[in-house]
Design an enzyme around this catalytic site. Sequence first.
Site, short mmCIF file in Angstrom:
data_model
loop_
_atom_site.label_atom_id
_atom_site.label_comp_id
_atom_site.label_asym_id
_atom_site.label_seq_id
_atom_site.Cartn_x
_atom_site.Cartn_y
_atom_site.Cartn_z
N ASP A 108 0.92 -1.17 -0.03
CA ASP A 108 -0.05 0.13 0.02
C ASP A 108 1.02 1.23 0.02
O ASP A 108 0.32 2.38 -0.09
CB ASP A 108 -0.88 -0.07 1.12
CG ASP A 108 -0.36 -0.08 2.58
OD1 ASP A 108 0.94 -0.17 2.57
OD2 ASP A 108 -1.04 0.22 3.69
N SER A 109 2.16 0.99 0.07
CA SER A 109 3.08 2.14 -0.15
C SER A 109 2.78 2.76 -1.75
O SER A 109 3.12 3.83 -1.97
CB SER A 109 4.68 1.67 -0.11
OG SER A 109 4.94 0.46 -0.77
N ASP B 175 -1.16 -6.37 -0.31
CA ASP B 175 -0.74 -5.69 1.19
C ASP B 175 -2.31 -5.02 1.51
O ASP B 175 -2.89 -4.40 0.53
CB ASP B 175 0.35 -4.69 0.92
CG ASP B 175 0.75 -4.17 2.13
OD1 ASP B 175 0.64 -4.80 3.11
OD2 ASP B 175 1.21 -3.21 2.33
N LYS C 298 -0.56 -9.79 3.11
CA LYS C 298 0.13 -9.20 4.27
C LYS C 298 -0.73 -8.18 4.87
O LYS C 298 -1.44 -7.47 4.39
CB LYS C 298 1.46 -8.62 3.71
CG LYS C 298 2.18 -7.77 4.89
CD LYS C 298 3.57 -7.27 4.56
CE LYS C 298 3.37 -5.96 4.10
NZ LYS C 298 2.85 -4.90 5.02
N GLU D 161 -0.59 -5.76 8.81
CA GLU D 161 0.33 -5.06 9.86
C GLU D 161 -0.25 -5.35 11.21
O GLU D 161 -1.44 -5.38 11.30
CB GLU D 161 0.37 -3.26 9.43
CG GLU D 161 1.04 -3.08 8.18
CD GLU D 161 1.27 -1.69 8.19
OE1 GLU D 161 0.98 -0.77 8.91
OE2 GLU D 161 1.70 -1.27 6.94
N GLU E 76 10.24 -4.97 9.79
CA GLU E 76 10.78 -3.49 9.14
C GLU E 76 11.35 -2.92 10.30
O GLU E 76 10.72 -2.40 11.33
CB GLU E 76 9.37 -2.78 8.50
CG GLU E 76 9.95 -1.68 8.04
CD GLU E 76 8.84 -0.96 7.28
OE1 GLU E 76 7.64 -1.51 6.92
OE2 GLU E 76 8.90 0.36 6.89
O1 KIV Z 1 3.32 -1.15 1.58
C1 KIV Z 1 4.46 -1.57 1.62
O2 KIV Z 1 5.28 -1.36 0.71
C2 KIV Z 1 5.06 -2.15 2.89
C3 KIV Z 1 6.35 -2.12 3.02
C4 KIV Z 1 6.69 -0.78 3.64
C5 KIV Z 1 6.87 -3.25 3.75
O3 KIV Z 1 4.19 -2.51 3.53
#
Ligand code: KIV
Length: 283
Positions: free
Chosen positions: A48-49, A87, A117, A119, A186
Amino acid sequence: MAERKKVTLNSLFQKASKGEPISWLTCYDYPTAYLQEQAGIDMILVGDSLGMTMLGYDSTLPVTMNDMIRHTQAVRRGSPNAFLVGDMPYMSYQASSEDAVRNAGRFMAEAGCDAIKLEGGREMADRIKAIVAAGIPAIGHLGLTPQSVAALGGFRLQGKGAAQARKIVEDATILEEAGACAILLELVPDRVCKLITERSRNTLIMSLGSGPDAHGQLLIYHDMFGLYPKFTPKMAKVFGNAGEVILEGLKTYHQEVKEKSFPAAENYFGMKDEEFEELTKSL
Ligand code: KIV
Protein backbone atom coordinates in the site's frame (compact mmCIF):
# COMPACT_ATOMS: atom_id res chain seq x y z
CA MET A 1 15.69 -17.43 -21.04
CA ALA A 2 14.71 -20.84 -19.59
CA GLU A 3 11.03 -21.12 -18.62
CA ARG A 4 10.66 -19.99 -15.01
CA LYS A 5 8.87 -22.23 -12.53
CA LYS A 6 6.06 -20.80 -10.40
CA VAL A 7 7.33 -19.81 -6.96
CA THR A 8 5.16 -21.43 -4.29
CA LEU A 9 5.10 -21.42 -0.50
CA ASN A 10 6.73 -24.87 -0.67
CA SER A 11 9.55 -23.69 -2.89
CA LEU A 12 10.15 -20.68 -0.60
CA PHE A 13 10.42 -22.96 2.45
CA GLN A 14 12.78 -25.23 0.48
CA LYS A 15 15.06 -22.25 -0.30
CA ALA A 16 15.03 -21.25 3.36
CA SER A 17 15.88 -24.77 4.52
CA LYS A 18 18.85 -24.83 2.12
CA GLY A 19 20.02 -21.45 3.46
CA GLU A 20 19.26 -19.70 0.15
CA PRO A 21 18.06 -16.17 0.92
CA ILE A 22 14.74 -15.12 -0.64
CA SER A 23 14.54 -11.92 -2.73
CA TRP A 24 11.43 -9.77 -2.35
CA LEU A 25 10.58 -6.40 -3.89
CA THR A 26 7.64 -4.08 -4.04
CA CYS A 27 6.02 -3.55 -7.43
CA TYR A 28 2.92 -1.70 -8.53
CA ASP A 29 2.67 -1.87 -12.34
CA TYR A 30 2.87 -4.16 -15.37
CA PRO A 31 6.19 -3.07 -16.96
CA THR A 32 8.08 -3.23 -13.66
CA ALA A 33 6.54 -6.61 -12.86
CA TYR A 34 7.68 -7.84 -16.27
CA LEU A 35 11.28 -6.79 -15.46
CA GLN A 36 11.15 -8.33 -11.97
CA GLU A 37 9.90 -11.57 -13.52
CA GLN A 38 12.85 -11.56 -16.00
CA ALA A 39 15.28 -10.89 -13.11
CA GLY A 40 13.98 -13.96 -11.26
CA ILE A 41 12.83 -12.08 -8.14
CA ASP A 42 11.26 -14.68 -5.81
CA MET A 43 8.49 -12.64 -4.20
CA ILE A 44 6.63 -9.46 -5.13
CA LEU A 45 4.71 -7.25 -2.71
CA VAL A 46 2.08 -4.93 -4.08
CA GLY A 47 2.44 -2.66 -1.07
CA ASP A 48 0.00 0.00 0.00
CA SER A 49 3.15 2.16 -0.21
CA LEU A 50 1.79 2.68 -3.72
CA GLY A 51 -0.26 5.45 -2.11
CA MET A 52 3.01 7.38 -1.71
CA THR A 53 5.19 6.07 -4.56
CA MET A 54 2.54 5.96 -7.30
CA LEU A 55 -0.36 8.15 -6.20
CA GLY A 56 1.56 10.95 -4.45
CA TYR A 57 -0.23 10.86 -1.06
CA ASP A 58 1.77 11.75 2.07
CA SER A 59 0.91 8.45 3.74
CA THR A 60 -0.53 5.01 2.93
CA LEU A 61 -3.83 5.70 4.70
CA PRO A 62 -5.95 6.94 1.76
CA VAL A 63 -5.32 3.75 -0.28
CA THR A 64 -8.46 1.67 -0.94
CA MET A 65 -9.04 -2.01 -1.68
CA ASN A 66 -10.04 -1.06 -5.23
CA ASP A 67 -6.69 0.77 -5.74
CA MET A 68 -4.88 -2.31 -4.47
CA ILE A 69 -6.81 -4.75 -6.63
CA ARG A 70 -6.27 -2.72 -9.82
CA HIS A 71 -2.49 -2.47 -9.29
CA THR A 72 -2.16 -6.10 -8.17
CA GLN A 73 -3.95 -7.34 -11.30
CA ALA A 74 -1.48 -5.39 -13.46
CA VAL A 75 1.48 -6.84 -11.54
CA ARG A 76 0.16 -10.39 -11.91
CA ARG A 77 -0.12 -9.88 -15.66
CA GLY A 78 3.54 -8.83 -15.77
CA SER A 79 4.80 -11.54 -13.42
CA PRO A 80 2.91 -14.82 -13.62
CA ASN A 81 5.52 -16.77 -11.64
CA ALA A 82 6.72 -14.70 -8.67
CA PHE A 83 5.06 -15.38 -5.31
CA LEU A 84 2.64 -12.45 -5.28
CA VAL A 85 1.61 -10.80 -2.01
CA GLY A 86 -1.26 -8.33 -1.74
CA ASP A 87 -0.93 -5.77 1.04
CA MET A 88 -4.14 -5.20 3.00
CA PRO A 89 -4.76 -1.42 3.01
CA TYR A 90 -5.80 0.68 5.98
CA MET A 91 -9.21 -0.29 7.40
CA SER A 92 -9.58 -3.35 5.16
CA TYR A 93 -8.96 -5.66 8.18
CA GLN A 94 -8.75 -3.61 11.39
CA ALA A 95 -12.48 -3.46 12.13
CA SER A 96 -13.27 -7.19 12.13
CA SER A 97 -12.11 -10.67 11.13
CA GLU A 98 -15.03 -10.81 8.71
CA ASP A 99 -13.74 -7.73 6.84
CA ALA A 100 -10.26 -9.26 6.92
CA VAL A 101 -11.37 -12.56 5.34
CA ARG A 102 -13.59 -10.88 2.73
CA ASN A 103 -10.86 -8.47 1.60
CA ALA A 104 -8.11 -11.11 1.68
CA GLY A 105 -10.42 -13.22 -0.50
CA ARG A 106 -10.67 -10.38 -3.04
CA PHE A 107 -6.87 -10.35 -3.42
CA MET A 108 -6.91 -14.08 -4.15
CA ALA A 109 -9.98 -14.24 -6.41
CA GLU A 110 -9.72 -10.94 -8.30
CA ALA A 111 -5.96 -10.38 -8.48
CA GLY A 112 -4.43 -13.88 -8.44
CA CYS A 113 -2.38 -13.37 -5.26
CA ASP A 114 -0.51 -16.17 -3.50
CA ALA A 115 -0.77 -14.56 -0.05
CA ILE A 116 -1.76 -11.38 1.72
CA LYS A 117 0.11 -9.24 4.25
CA LEU A 118 -1.28 -7.23 7.13
CA GLU A 119 0.33 -5.04 9.78
CA GLY A 120 0.23 -5.55 13.53
CA GLY A 121 1.18 -7.88 16.35
CA ARG A 122 -0.86 -9.80 18.94
CA GLU A 123 -3.91 -7.57 18.40
CA MET A 124 -4.11 -8.91 14.82
CA ALA A 125 -3.61 -12.60 15.70
CA ASP A 126 -7.33 -13.38 15.36
CA ARG A 127 -7.39 -11.74 11.89
CA ILE A 128 -4.45 -13.95 10.80
CA LYS A 129 -6.19 -17.04 12.24
CA ALA A 130 -9.44 -16.26 10.42
CA ILE A 131 -7.68 -15.61 7.08
CA VAL A 132 -5.61 -18.80 7.38
CA ALA A 133 -8.76 -20.76 8.34
CA ALA A 134 -10.29 -19.52 5.07
CA GLY A 135 -7.39 -21.19 3.22
CA ILE A 136 -5.47 -17.99 2.46
CA PRO A 137 -1.75 -17.75 3.32
CA ALA A 138 -1.17 -14.73 5.57
CA ILE A 139 2.00 -12.73 6.24
CA GLY A 140 2.46 -10.59 9.37
CA HIS A 141 4.33 -7.29 9.56
CA LEU A 142 6.06 -6.10 12.76
CA GLY A 143 8.40 -3.29 13.76
CA LEU A 144 7.79 -0.13 11.80
CA THR A 145 4.24 -0.53 10.52
CA PRO A 146 3.49 2.45 8.23
CA GLN A 147 -0.31 2.38 8.81
CA SER A 148 0.41 3.23 12.49
CA VAL A 149 3.28 5.60 11.83
CA ALA A 150 1.67 8.43 13.80
CA ALA A 151 1.31 6.21 16.89
CA LEU A 152 4.89 4.97 16.49
CA GLY A 153 6.31 8.50 16.45
CA GLY A 154 7.43 8.62 12.81
CA PHE A 155 9.51 6.48 10.45
CA ARG A 156 12.10 5.34 12.99
CA LEU A 157 13.82 2.22 14.32
CA GLN A 158 11.52 0.04 16.47
CA GLY A 159 12.64 -2.21 19.35
CA LYS A 160 15.77 -0.28 20.28
CA GLY A 161 15.19 -0.88 23.99
CA ALA A 162 14.89 -4.34 25.60
CA ALA A 163 11.22 -3.95 26.62
CA GLN A 164 9.99 -2.91 23.17
CA ALA A 165 12.23 -5.54 21.53
CA ARG A 166 10.76 -8.23 23.82
CA LYS A 167 7.26 -7.26 22.70
CA ILE A 168 8.27 -7.63 19.06
CA VAL A 169 9.85 -11.05 19.74
CA GLU A 170 6.67 -12.18 21.59
CA ASP A 171 4.45 -10.81 18.81
CA ALA A 172 6.41 -12.83 16.26
CA THR A 173 5.73 -16.01 18.25
CA ILE A 174 2.04 -15.15 18.58
CA LEU A 175 1.71 -14.52 14.83
CA GLU A 176 3.55 -17.77 14.09
CA GLU A 177 1.15 -19.64 16.41
CA ALA A 178 -1.78 -17.94 14.67
CA GLY A 179 -0.59 -19.50 11.40
CA ALA A 180 1.35 -16.72 9.63
CA CYS A 181 3.44 -18.31 6.87
CA ALA A 182 5.90 -15.40 6.98
CA ILE A 183 6.60 -12.30 9.04
CA LEU A 184 8.15 -9.11 7.73
CA LEU A 185 10.35 -7.26 10.22
CA GLU A 186 10.66 -3.63 9.20
CA LEU A 187 13.32 -1.43 10.76
CA VAL A 188 14.16 -3.41 13.89
CA PRO A 189 17.75 -3.88 15.16
CA ASP A 190 19.72 -6.63 13.41
CA ARG A 191 20.10 -8.69 16.60
CA VAL A 192 16.36 -8.68 17.23
CA CYS A 193 15.79 -9.90 13.68
CA LYS A 194 18.40 -12.65 14.12
CA LEU A 195 16.82 -13.76 17.39
CA ILE A 196 13.36 -13.98 15.83
CA THR A 197 14.74 -15.87 12.81
CA GLU A 198 16.48 -18.38 15.09
CA ARG A 199 13.31 -18.87 17.16
CA SER A 200 10.94 -19.31 14.21
CA ARG A 201 9.92 -22.88 13.38
CA ASN A 202 7.30 -22.74 10.63
CA THR A 203 7.45 -19.12 9.55
CA LEU A 204 9.73 -17.35 7.10
CA ILE A 205 11.28 -14.23 8.58
CA MET A 206 11.86 -11.44 6.09
CA SER A 207 13.93 -8.31 6.72
CA LEU A 208 13.35 -4.77 5.54
CA GLY A 209 16.13 -2.65 7.00
CA SER A 210 16.52 -5.21 9.82
CA GLY A 211 19.84 -6.75 8.84
CA PRO A 212 21.09 -9.85 7.05
CA ASP A 213 20.04 -12.60 9.48
CA ALA A 214 16.61 -13.43 8.10
CA HIS A 215 15.30 -15.91 5.52
CA GLY A 216 15.12 -13.13 2.94
CA GLN A 217 15.23 -9.43 2.15
CA LEU A 218 12.62 -6.91 1.01
CA LEU A 219 13.29 -3.51 -0.56
CA ILE A 220 10.99 -0.81 -1.87
CA TYR A 221 11.55 -0.69 -5.62
CA HIS A 222 11.26 3.10 -5.84
CA ASP A 223 14.00 3.55 -3.20
CA MET A 224 16.35 1.21 -5.12
CA PHE A 225 16.23 3.29 -8.28
CA GLY A 226 15.88 6.88 -7.12
CA LEU A 227 12.24 7.00 -8.18
CA TYR A 228 10.67 8.49 -5.04
CA PRO A 229 11.34 12.21 -5.04
CA LYS A 230 10.62 13.03 -1.37
CA PHE A 231 13.28 10.96 0.44
CA THR A 232 15.42 7.81 0.31
CA PRO A 233 15.51 5.98 3.66
CA LYS A 234 18.91 4.96 5.08
CA MET A 235 17.99 1.26 4.89
CA ALA A 236 17.60 1.45 1.09
CA LYS A 237 20.55 0.85 -1.20
CA VAL A 238 20.33 2.72 -4.49
CA PHE A 239 21.16 0.11 -7.15
CA GLY A 240 20.93 2.57 -10.04
CA ASN A 241 19.58 6.09 -10.44
CA ALA A 242 16.78 5.57 -12.92
CA GLY A 243 15.17 8.79 -11.69
CA GLU A 244 18.20 10.76 -12.95
CA VAL A 245 18.27 8.89 -16.28
CA ILE A 246 14.56 9.53 -16.84
CA LEU A 247 14.88 13.22 -15.90
CA GLU A 248 17.74 13.67 -18.39
CA GLY A 249 15.65 12.00 -21.09
CA LEU A 250 12.66 14.23 -20.34
CA LYS A 251 14.77 17.39 -20.51
CA THR A 252 16.26 16.29 -23.84
CA TYR A 253 12.81 15.52 -25.26
CA HIS A 254 11.52 18.93 -24.18
CA GLN A 255 14.55 20.63 -25.76
CA GLU A 256 14.30 18.66 -29.02
CA VAL A 257 10.60 19.48 -29.42
CA LYS A 258 11.37 23.18 -28.86
CA GLU A 259 14.24 23.21 -31.40
CA LYS A 260 12.27 20.98 -33.84
CA SER A 261 14.91 18.23 -33.97
CA PHE A 262 12.28 15.75 -32.80
CA PRO A 263 10.58 14.04 -34.56
CA ALA A 264 13.20 13.00 -37.13
CA ALA A 265 12.31 11.17 -40.36
CA GLU A 266 12.68 7.75 -38.71
CA ASN A 267 10.03 8.65 -36.11
CA TYR A 268 7.06 9.05 -38.47
CA PHE A 269 5.45 7.67 -41.61
CA GLY A 270 5.00 9.09 -45.11
CA MET A 271 2.29 8.55 -47.75
CA LYS A 272 2.53 7.78 -51.50
CA ASP A 273 2.33 10.90 -53.78
CA GLU A 274 -0.69 9.55 -55.70
CA GLU A 275 -2.61 8.81 -52.50
CA PHE A 276 -1.85 12.26 -51.15
CA GLU A 277 -2.91 13.90 -54.46
CA GLU A 278 -6.15 11.97 -54.45
CA LEU A 279 -6.72 13.05 -50.87
CA THR A 280 -6.12 16.75 -51.57
CA LYS A 281 -8.30 16.65 -54.74
CA SER A 282 -11.12 15.08 -52.79
CA LEU A 283 -11.17 17.89 -50.23
O1 KIV B 1 3.39 -1.01 1.63
C1 KIV B 1 4.53 -1.47 1.61
O2 KIV B 1 5.28 -1.40 0.63
C2 KIV B 1 4.98 -2.13 2.81
C3 KIV B 1 6.44 -2.10 3.02
C4 KIV B 1 6.81 -0.82 3.70
C5 KIV B 1 6.88 -3.25 3.78
O3 KIV B 1 4.21 -2.58 3.59
